[in-house]
Design a protein around this motif. Structure first.
Motif: not given
Length: 426
Positions: A234-237, A276-285, A295-308
């Protein structure tokens, strides 16, 4: 050395796993109270061996890779024989090593195939006051009373061909027990009412696997590339809880209360992820699985995320089984073949790589400025959690570690292929 206080401040700055504490006597799941392998224990043993610092050891029957979980004076784990036809839960007294409960739970008439590398009892239990929740994948899931060992509720009606054996561990969130079923035939996530075992929601994976053979109309290798074995977080975004969940060929975020898919990041060619992922610095590792990508993923978004939304990608040392460990701004990993690496968590730059030797399935832990790695031959390598590789100790014990370590107080609890050990400092 890095202090745990500094670790936690950085890890929780903008993206945090939802936990109630980091310390103490309880180790409620296979990554501990932090759910990321972090502990604030200050006096864990640094060295041990067959004749050194073993407080007790207890033989555990069966072939099972589930990590022991701890609550109060109890240690719980699951087990099954090589044939996978008898599913059991075992409770050991933390202080003495004595077996308190050895509960036969379920007889499987026709066990699914399990790859020899895996076991029929690989998913780790999750525990809370008065209850322990066990999973053996689709054949059987249950809630047990920790005092009596009696079954409170059970489910044996889930449909999923794990194809090579189960792997994902059950996960607690508020009043829900969340289970993953990513098999060759079906791929879905389900949440149960933890009090009753009733289904609250069920959500199918939505990625297009793009694996149908035109001539036969069936998936390649009978759906082998549709499997996944990861346990969610669970991430709190920005104040919104997200269930971060790795499936085959995609990373997902769900609303944990309803099961609604919030976003999906496609990862073509990647499957069978177990970390299992690691969480921190605003990213999902997230090590993505067989595709050799972290991947270090920015979890802010919705729908199908782009590679950005991929802040950075790292390919040099990518584990498929041992989960990554985030300590301050350093990400520590060890791949299946025994190469460890330290990565800058903010930039993805590789800082160092070092061959530890051996093969690795168990996830590392952090305590008091140190990282502990455990390999499949029973070797434990302890290093300083730092930007320069510094080996502090190498220990050998037992017949190999497939299960991840557990910590209670200042003691290490290690499950080898045949034994459960309590290790204490001199």
């Amino acid at each position: 050395m890095v202090s745990l206080k500094h670790v936690l401040v950085c890890a929780c700055l903008t993206l945090a796993c939802c936990v109630t504490g980091w310390a103490g006597e309880n180790w409620p799941n296979y990554r501990g109270p932090s759910e990321q392998g972090l502990t604030d224990a200050e006096n864990l043993p640094l060295t041990w061996g067959e004749d050194k610092n073993i407080t007790w050891q207890t033989p555990i029957e069966g072939k099972a890779w589930s990590t022991p979980v701890i609550w109060g004076d109890q240690i719980w784990m699951t087990s099954a024989p090589l044939e996978g036809n008898r599913l059991r839960a075992i409770c050991v007294d933390k202080n003495t090593g004595k077996i308190v409960h050895d509960k036969m739970l379920y007889a499987v008439a026709g066990p699914q195939y399990c790859h020899p590398f895996n076991s029929y009892a690989s998913p780790s239990p999750v525990i809370e006051e008065g209850r322990v929740y066990v999973s053996f994948g689709s054949p059987y899931n249950a809630c047990l009373d920790t005092k009596t060992g009696e079954v409170i509720w059970e489910r044996d009606d889930f449909v999923c061909n794990h194809f090579r054996g189960p792997g994902s561990s059950p996960f607690l969130y508020k009043n829900l027990l969340i289970l993953h079923f990513d098999g060759s035939d079906r791929q879905y996530v389900v949440a149960l009412d933890k009090q009753t075992g009733d289904t609250v929601w069920e959500t199918e994976r939505t990625v297009d696997f793009d694996d149908i053979v035109e001539k036969t109309g069936k998936p390649i290798r009978d759906g082998d590339f549709r499997k996944a074995f990861s346990t969610p977080m669970i991430a709190d975004v920005d104040g919104r809880p997200m269930l971060i969940s790795l499936g085959s060929k995609a990373l997902y975020a769900y609303d944990p209360e309803t099961g609604e898919e919030l976003w999906r990041l496609n990862a073509p060619g990647v499957h069978s992820g177990s970390c299992r992922p690691a969480l921190g610095h605003g990213l999902v590792y997230m090590p993505m699985g067989s595709g050799g990508k972290l991947w270090a993923v920015n979890p802010n978004g919705s729908g199908e995320l782009s590679q950005d939304h991929i802040a950075w990608e790292y390919k040099q040392v990518v584990p498929r089984r041992a989960s990554p460990l985030l300590v301050d701004d350093l990400l520590f990993v060890v791949d299946d073949g025994g190469i460890a690496a330290c990565i800058d968590a903010k930039t993805g730059e590789g800082i160092w790589r070092k061959r530890l030797g051996g093969n690795f399935s168990a996830s590392p832990i952090y305590a008091d400025g140190k990282v502990y790695f455990f390999d499949e031959d029973g070797k434990a390598t302890v290093i300083e959690a730092a930007r320069e590789f510094r080996q502090l100790a190498v220990n050998k014990l037992g017949d190999g570690f497939m299960a991840s370590p557990a910590v209670s107080g200042d003691s290490l609890y290690l499950r080898s292929r045949s034994q459960l050990y309590r290790i204490d400092a001199e």
